[in-house]
Motif scaffolding. Structure first.
Motif, mmCIF file in Angstrom:
data_model
loop_
_atom_site.group_PDB
_atom_site.id
_atom_site.type_symbol
_atom_site.label_atom_id
_atom_site.label_comp_id
_atom_site.label_asym_id
_atom_site.label_seq_id
_atom_site.Cartn_x
_atom_site.Cartn_y
_atom_site.Cartn_z
ATOM 1 N N TRP A 192 0.812 -1.219 0.000
ATOM 2 C CA TRP A 192 0.000 0.000 0.000
ATOM 3 C C TRP A 192 0.842 1.263 0.000
ATOM 4 O O TRP A 192 0.539 2.229 -0.699
ATOM 5 C CB TRP A 192 -0.947 -0.017 1.199
ATOM 6 C CG TRP A 192 -1.793 1.202 1.329
ATOM 7 C CD1 TRP A 192 -2.793 1.605 0.479
ATOM 8 C CD2 TRP A 192 -1.728 2.193 2.352
ATOM 9 N NE1 TRP A 192 -3.361 2.785 0.924
ATOM 10 C CE2 TRP A 192 -2.715 3.163 2.076
ATOM 11 C CE3 TRP A 192 -0.931 2.338 3.497
ATOM 12 C CZ2 TRP A 192 -2.929 4.273 2.899
ATOM 13 C CZ3 TRP A 192 -1.146 3.443 4.311
ATOM 14 C CH2 TRP A 192 -2.125 4.395 4.009
ATOM 15 N N THR A 193 1.902 1.289 0.796
ATOM 16 C CA THR A 193 2.715 2.503 0.869
ATOM 17 C C THR A 193 3.534 2.733 -0.387
ATOM 18 O O THR A 193 3.829 3.880 -0.740
ATOM 19 C CB THR A 193 3.670 2.463 2.075
ATOM 20 O OG1 THR A 193 4.517 1.311 1.970
ATOM 21 C CG2 THR A 193 2.905 2.432 3.386
ATOM 22 N N THR A 194 3.911 1.655 -1.072
ATOM 23 C CA THR A 194 4.815 1.799 -2.218
ATOM 24 C C THR A 194 4.121 1.770 -3.572
ATOM 25 O O THR A 194 4.624 2.344 -4.537
ATOM 26 C CB THR A 194 5.861 0.674 -2.218
ATOM 27 O OG1 THR A 194 5.197 -0.590 -2.431
ATOM 28 C CG2 THR A 194 6.625 0.629 -0.889
ATOM 29 N N GLY A 195 2.988 1.069 -3.657
ATOM 30 C CA GLY A 195 2.322 0.896 -4.944
ATOM 31 C C GLY A 195 3.071 -0.021 -5.888
ATOM 32 O O GLY A 195 2.768 -0.069 -7.090
ATOM 33 N N LEU A 196 4.046 -0.773 -5.374
ATOM 34 C CA LEU A 196 4.854 -1.650 -6.212
ATOM 35 C C LEU A 196 4.109 -2.925 -6.602
ATOM 36 O O LEU A 196 3.199 -3.367 -5.898
ATOM 37 C CB LEU A 196 6.149 -2.022 -5.484
ATOM 38 C CG LEU A 196 7.116 -0.866 -5.206
ATOM 39 C CD1 LEU A 196 8.271 -1.344 -4.339
ATOM 40 C CD2 LEU A 196 7.637 -0.261 -6.509
ATOM 41 N N THR A 197 4.549 -3.516 -7.715
ATOM 42 C CA THR A 197 3.915 -4.713 -8.270
ATOM 43 C C THR A 197 4.878 -5.895 -8.222
ATOM 44 O O THR A 197 5.842 -5.950 -8.989
ATOM 45 C CB THR A 197 3.506 -4.473 -9.734
ATOM 46 O OG1 THR A 197 2.768 -3.259 -9.838
ATOM 47 C CG2 THR A 197 2.678 -5.641 -10.261
#
Length: 320
Positions: A192-197
Protein backbone atom coordinates in the motif's frame (compact mmCIF):
# COMPACT_ATOMS: atom_id res chain seq x y z
CA UNK A 1 -30.65 6.03 7.12
CA UNK A 2 -30.18 7.57 10.57
CA UNK A 3 -28.39 4.59 12.11
CA UNK A 4 -26.45 1.71 10.61
CA UNK A 5 -27.66 -1.51 12.28
CA UNK A 6 -24.70 -3.84 12.70
CA UNK A 7 -24.28 -7.54 13.34
CA UNK A 8 -21.09 -9.38 14.30
CA UNK A 9 -19.88 -12.78 13.14
CA UNK A 10 -17.37 -13.77 15.80
CA UNK A 11 -17.09 -12.01 19.15
CA UNK A 12 -13.58 -13.02 20.18
CA UNK A 13 -10.40 -10.93 20.46
CA UNK A 14 -10.35 -8.53 17.50
CA UNK A 15 -14.14 -8.00 17.56
CA UNK A 16 -13.76 -6.00 20.75
CA UNK A 17 -11.62 -3.42 18.97
CA UNK A 18 -14.34 -3.00 16.35
CA UNK A 19 -17.07 -2.82 18.98
CA UNK A 20 -15.25 -0.12 20.93
CA UNK A 21 -14.75 2.04 17.84
CA UNK A 22 -18.29 1.53 16.57
CA UNK A 23 -19.84 2.41 19.93
CA UNK A 24 -18.10 5.78 19.74
CA UNK A 25 -20.25 6.62 16.69
CA UNK A 26 -23.77 8.00 17.02
CA UNK A 27 -24.71 6.57 13.62
CA UNK A 28 -23.75 2.98 14.44
CA UNK A 29 -25.76 0.51 16.50
CA UNK A 30 -24.78 -3.08 17.34
CA UNK A 31 -28.06 -5.00 17.28
CA UNK A 32 -27.05 -8.67 16.85
CA UNK A 33 -24.08 -10.96 17.41
CA UNK A 34 -23.24 -14.53 16.49
CA UNK A 35 -20.61 -16.87 17.87
CA UNK A 36 -20.53 -20.62 18.34
CA UNK A 37 -19.23 -20.13 21.90
CA UNK A 38 -21.92 -18.75 24.28
CA UNK A 39 -19.33 -17.80 26.92
CA UNK A 40 -17.50 -15.64 24.39
CA UNK A 41 -20.78 -13.99 23.38
CA UNK A 42 -21.69 -13.33 27.01
CA UNK A 43 -18.31 -11.75 27.66
CA UNK A 44 -18.78 -9.46 24.64
CA UNK A 45 -22.27 -8.43 25.80
CA UNK A 46 -21.12 -7.80 29.37
CA UNK A 47 -18.02 -5.84 28.43
CA UNK A 48 -19.89 -3.42 26.18
CA UNK A 49 -23.17 -3.36 28.14
CA UNK A 50 -25.19 -4.71 25.21
CA UNK A 51 -27.79 -6.60 27.19
CA UNK A 52 -30.47 -5.86 24.58
CA UNK A 53 -28.54 -7.30 21.66
CA UNK A 54 -29.84 -10.45 19.95
CA UNK A 55 -27.53 -13.48 20.26
CA UNK A 56 -27.13 -16.38 17.83
CA UNK A 57 -25.09 -19.58 17.73
CA UNK A 58 -25.34 -19.67 13.93
CA UNK A 59 -24.55 -16.58 11.87
CA UNK A 60 -26.97 -17.73 9.17
CA UNK A 61 -29.83 -17.51 11.66
CA UNK A 62 -28.73 -13.97 12.47
CA UNK A 63 -28.79 -13.03 8.79
CA UNK A 64 -32.18 -14.69 8.25
CA UNK A 65 -33.84 -12.75 11.07
CA UNK A 66 -33.13 -9.56 9.12
CA UNK A 67 -32.96 -6.04 10.47
CA UNK A 68 -29.28 -5.57 9.66
CA UNK A 69 -27.57 -3.06 7.40
CA UNK A 70 -23.99 -4.25 7.82
CA UNK A 71 -21.99 -7.10 9.30
CA UNK A 72 -18.49 -7.18 10.77
CA UNK A 73 -16.71 -10.52 10.22
CA UNK A 74 -14.16 -11.47 12.90
CA UNK A 75 -13.91 -15.22 12.39
CA UNK A 76 -11.05 -17.60 11.46
CA UNK A 77 -9.50 -16.91 8.07
CA UNK A 78 -10.80 -19.79 5.97
CA UNK A 79 -14.37 -18.97 7.00
CA UNK A 80 -14.22 -15.39 5.70
CA UNK A 81 -15.11 -16.12 2.08
CA UNK A 82 -18.34 -18.06 2.59
CA UNK A 83 -19.48 -15.87 5.45
CA UNK A 84 -18.92 -12.71 3.42
CA UNK A 85 -20.77 -14.23 0.47
CA UNK A 86 -23.72 -15.05 2.74
CA UNK A 87 -23.69 -11.54 4.21
CA UNK A 88 -23.80 -9.97 0.75
CA UNK A 89 -26.59 -12.32 -0.31
CA UNK A 90 -28.59 -11.22 2.73
CA UNK A 91 -28.40 -7.63 1.49
CA UNK A 92 -25.84 -6.26 3.94
CA UNK A 93 -22.60 -4.36 3.60
CA UNK A 94 -19.55 -6.17 4.97
CA UNK A 95 -16.46 -5.17 6.93
CA UNK A 96 -14.13 -8.16 6.99
CA UNK A 97 -11.05 -8.80 9.08
CA UNK A 98 -7.76 -9.63 7.38
CA UNK A 99 -7.00 -11.57 5.32
CA UNK A 100 -10.03 -10.95 3.12
CA UNK A 101 -9.80 -14.49 1.73
CA UNK A 102 -7.18 -17.24 1.59
CA UNK A 103 -6.93 -17.37 -2.22
CA UNK A 104 -7.02 -15.04 -5.20
CA UNK A 105 -9.81 -17.09 -6.73
CA UNK A 106 -12.02 -16.49 -3.70
CA UNK A 107 -11.04 -12.82 -3.70
CA UNK A 108 -12.18 -12.38 -7.31
CA UNK A 109 -15.53 -14.05 -6.63
CA UNK A 110 -16.14 -11.99 -3.49
CA UNK A 111 -15.29 -8.68 -5.16
CA UNK A 112 -17.58 -9.47 -8.10
CA UNK A 113 -20.38 -10.54 -5.75
CA UNK A 114 -20.19 -7.29 -3.78
CA UNK A 115 -20.35 -5.28 -7.01
CA UNK A 116 -23.30 -7.31 -8.27
CA UNK A 117 -25.14 -6.92 -4.95
CA UNK A 118 -24.46 -3.19 -4.86
CA UNK A 119 -23.03 -3.51 -1.35
CA UNK A 120 -19.83 -2.20 0.19
CA UNK A 121 -16.92 -4.51 0.89
CA UNK A 122 -14.21 -3.13 3.16
CA UNK A 123 -11.22 -4.96 4.62
CA UNK A 124 -9.95 -4.09 8.09
CA UNK A 125 -6.35 -3.01 7.48
CA UNK A 126 -6.10 -0.39 10.21
CA UNK A 127 -2.68 0.90 9.19
CA UNK A 128 -4.26 2.76 6.29
CA UNK A 129 -5.53 5.21 8.90
CA UNK A 130 -2.47 5.52 11.14
CA UNK A 131 -0.30 8.69 10.90
CA UNK A 132 3.04 6.87 10.53
CA UNK A 133 1.97 4.92 7.48
CA UNK A 134 -0.02 7.81 5.99
CA UNK A 135 3.19 9.83 6.13
CA UNK A 136 5.29 7.07 4.55
CA UNK A 137 2.85 6.56 1.70
CA UNK A 138 2.55 10.28 0.93
CA UNK A 139 6.30 10.85 1.19
CA UNK A 140 7.00 8.07 -1.30
CA UNK A 141 4.28 9.34 -3.65
CA UNK A 142 5.69 12.89 -3.42
CA UNK A 143 9.18 11.69 -4.30
CA UNK A 144 10.68 12.77 -0.97
CA UNK A 145 13.29 9.97 -1.22
CA UNK A 146 13.27 9.74 -5.00
CA UNK A 147 12.56 6.58 -6.96
CA UNK A 148 12.35 3.55 -4.70
CA UNK A 149 15.28 1.13 -5.02
CA UNK A 150 14.68 -1.24 -2.10
CA UNK A 151 12.42 -2.02 0.84
CA UNK A 152 13.03 -4.15 3.90
CA UNK A 153 9.93 -5.13 5.90
CA UNK A 154 10.35 -7.15 9.08
CA UNK A 155 8.09 -8.35 11.87
CA UNK A 156 9.20 -10.37 14.88
CA UNK A 157 6.50 -11.70 17.19
CA UNK A 158 6.05 -14.40 19.83
CA UNK A 159 3.34 -15.84 17.57
CA UNK A 160 4.30 -19.51 17.81
CA UNK A 161 4.32 -19.49 21.60
CA UNK A 162 1.10 -17.49 21.88
CA UNK A 163 -1.07 -19.48 19.47
CA UNK A 164 -0.46 -23.07 20.62
CA UNK A 165 -3.76 -24.98 20.68
CA UNK A 166 -5.71 -22.16 19.02
CA UNK A 167 -7.41 -22.05 15.61
CA UNK A 168 -4.44 -20.04 14.32
CA UNK A 169 -2.34 -23.22 14.30
CA UNK A 170 -5.14 -25.28 12.75
CA UNK A 171 -4.49 -25.12 8.98
CA UNK A 172 -8.12 -25.83 8.07
CA UNK A 173 -9.17 -22.65 9.89
CA UNK A 174 -6.09 -20.43 9.60
CA UNK A 175 -5.24 -21.03 5.94
CA UNK A 176 -1.58 -20.63 6.87
CA UNK A 177 0.63 -19.50 9.69
CA UNK A 178 2.32 -16.28 10.77
CA UNK A 179 2.51 -14.88 7.22
CA UNK A 180 -1.24 -15.31 6.65
CA UNK A 181 -2.05 -13.87 10.08
CA UNK A 182 0.04 -11.05 11.60
CA UNK A 183 2.19 -11.01 8.48
CA UNK A 184 -0.80 -9.88 6.45
CA UNK A 185 -0.41 -6.41 7.99
CA UNK A 186 3.24 -6.27 6.92
CA UNK A 187 2.40 -7.33 3.37
CA UNK A 188 -0.34 -4.71 3.39
CA UNK A 189 2.04 -1.90 4.38
CA UNK A 190 4.66 -3.04 1.85
CA UNK A 191 2.21 -2.93 -1.06
CA UNK A 192 0.00 0.00 0.00
CA UNK A 193 2.72 2.50 0.87
CA UNK A 194 4.82 1.80 -2.22
CA UNK A 195 2.32 0.90 -4.94
CA UNK A 196 4.85 -1.65 -6.21
CA UNK A 197 3.91 -4.71 -8.27
CA UNK A 198 5.59 -8.00 -7.24
CA UNK A 199 6.63 -10.22 -10.15
CA UNK A 200 9.03 -12.73 -8.57
CA UNK A 201 9.49 -14.15 -5.08
CA UNK A 202 12.12 -16.46 -3.56
CA UNK A 203 11.00 -17.63 -0.11
CA UNK A 204 12.36 -19.75 2.69
CA UNK A 205 9.74 -21.08 5.14
CA UNK A 206 10.17 -22.91 8.44
CA UNK A 207 7.40 -24.47 10.54
CA UNK A 208 9.54 -24.71 13.68
CA UNK A 209 7.73 -27.93 14.64
CA UNK A 210 4.27 -26.35 14.37
CA UNK A 211 1.35 -27.44 12.12
CA UNK A 212 1.69 -24.22 10.10
CA UNK A 213 4.56 -22.07 8.86
CA UNK A 214 6.11 -19.88 11.55
CA UNK A 215 9.13 -18.11 10.04
CA UNK A 216 9.43 -16.86 6.47
CA UNK A 217 12.20 -14.99 4.67
CA UNK A 218 11.29 -13.81 1.17
CA UNK A 219 13.16 -11.81 -1.44
CA UNK A 220 10.88 -9.98 -3.86
CA UNK A 221 11.49 -8.39 -7.26
CA UNK A 222 9.04 -5.74 -8.44
CA UNK A 223 8.02 -4.75 -11.96
CA UNK A 224 9.06 -1.17 -11.24
CA UNK A 225 12.68 -2.23 -10.62
CA UNK A 226 12.88 -2.18 -6.83
CA UNK A 227 13.69 -5.22 -4.70
CA UNK A 228 12.52 -6.10 -1.19
CA UNK A 229 13.12 -8.38 1.73
CA UNK A 230 10.00 -9.52 3.58
CA UNK A 231 10.83 -11.26 6.85
CA UNK A 232 7.95 -12.45 9.02
CA UNK A 233 9.24 -14.24 12.11
CA UNK A 234 6.83 -15.95 14.48
CA UNK A 235 9.34 -17.65 16.77
CA UNK A 236 10.71 -14.63 18.62
CA UNK A 237 10.80 -13.39 22.24
CA UNK A 238 8.89 -10.17 21.60
CA UNK A 239 7.19 -7.91 19.06
CA UNK A 240 9.55 -5.84 16.92
CA UNK A 241 8.58 -4.25 13.60
CA UNK A 242 10.73 -2.35 11.13
CA UNK A 243 10.43 -0.95 7.61
CA UNK A 244 13.24 0.61 5.62
CA UNK A 245 12.40 2.33 2.34
CA UNK A 246 15.48 3.36 0.31
CA UNK A 247 15.27 5.61 -2.72
CA UNK A 248 17.69 7.39 -5.00
CA UNK A 249 17.56 10.52 -2.81
CA UNK A 250 17.26 9.14 0.73
CA UNK A 251 15.55 6.69 3.01
CA UNK A 252 12.66 6.40 5.44
CA UNK A 253 13.32 4.28 8.52
CA UNK A 254 10.43 2.99 10.65
CA UNK A 255 11.27 1.26 13.93
CA UNK A 256 8.41 0.27 16.25
CA UNK A 257 6.40 3.40 15.49
CA UNK A 258 9.28 5.88 15.25
CA UNK A 259 10.13 7.39 11.87
CA UNK A 260 13.39 8.95 10.70
CA UNK A 261 14.12 10.49 7.30
CA UNK A 262 17.76 10.12 6.24
CA UNK A 263 19.79 11.65 3.42
CA UNK A 264 23.38 11.00 2.41
CA UNK A 265 25.84 12.72 4.80
CA UNK A 266 23.06 14.76 6.44
CA UNK A 267 21.64 14.79 9.95
CA UNK A 268 18.53 12.63 10.44
CA UNK A 269 15.14 14.34 10.30
CA UNK A 270 12.15 13.47 12.48
CA UNK A 271 9.21 14.31 10.18
CA UNK A 272 5.92 15.84 11.30
CA UNK A 273 3.15 13.29 10.95
CA UNK A 274 -0.42 13.93 9.79
CA UNK A 275 -3.27 13.74 12.28
CA UNK A 276 -5.42 10.62 12.39
CA UNK A 277 -8.96 11.55 11.37
CA UNK A 278 -10.69 8.18 11.04
CA UNK A 279 -10.27 4.44 11.51
CA UNK A 280 -11.44 1.26 9.83
CA UNK A 281 -14.83 1.29 11.55
CA UNK A 282 -15.65 4.99 11.27
CA UNK A 283 -14.61 5.02 7.62
CA UNK A 284 -16.83 2.00 6.97
CA UNK A 285 -19.85 3.75 8.47
CA UNK A 286 -19.02 6.97 6.61
CA UNK A 287 -18.80 5.03 3.33
CA UNK A 288 -22.22 3.47 3.99
CA UNK A 289 -23.60 6.97 4.68
CA UNK A 290 -22.24 8.10 1.30
CA UNK A 291 -19.61 10.50 2.63
CA UNK A 292 -16.72 8.93 0.73
CA UNK A 293 -15.73 5.76 -1.09
CA UNK A 294 -14.54 2.63 0.69
CA UNK A 295 -10.98 3.40 1.82
CA UNK A 296 -9.70 -0.19 1.94
CA UNK A 297 -11.58 -1.92 -0.89
CA UNK A 298 -11.52 -5.58 -1.82
CA UNK A 299 -9.60 -4.83 -5.00
CA UNK A 300 -6.63 -3.71 -2.89
CA UNK A 301 -6.94 -6.50 -0.30
CA UNK A 302 -6.72 -8.96 -3.19
CA UNK A 303 -3.15 -7.76 -3.78
CA UNK A 304 -2.22 -8.81 -0.25
CA UNK A 305 -3.84 -12.19 -0.82
CA UNK A 306 -2.01 -12.49 -4.13
CA UNK A 307 1.47 -11.87 -2.76
CA UNK A 308 0.89 -14.24 0.16
CA UNK A 309 -0.29 -16.86 -2.32
CA UNK A 310 2.79 -16.28 -4.52
CA UNK A 311 5.08 -16.88 -1.55
CA UNK A 312 3.33 -20.08 -0.47
CA UNK A 313 3.29 -21.44 -4.02
CA UNK A 314 6.95 -20.59 -4.67
CA UNK A 315 7.85 -22.39 -1.43
CA UNK A 316 5.78 -25.43 -2.41
CA UNK A 317 3.75 -24.92 0.74
CA UNK A 318 0.09 -25.93 0.91
CA UNK A 319 -1.27 -24.98 4.33
CA UNK A 320 -4.64 -26.75 3.88
Amino acid sequence: MSKVRIGFIGTGGISQWHARQLLELDEAEIVAISDTNPAVRDNFVSKFELQGVKQFDDYKAMLEQGGLDAVVICSPHTLHFQQAMDVLESGCHVLIEKPMTCSSEEADILIASAEKAGKLLQVSYQRHFQPEFLYIRQAIADGVIGKLTSVNATLYQEWKQGTVGSWRQNPSLSGGGMLMDSGSHIVDVLLWTTGLTPVEVKPQLHQQGAPVEIDSFTSIRFAEGAVAGLNVIGYAPCWHETFIFCGEDGGIFYDNGKITLRRLKQEPIIPELPKQTTNQDKSFIDAIMGRHEVLVPGIFAKKVVGLTEMIYQAAGYKPY
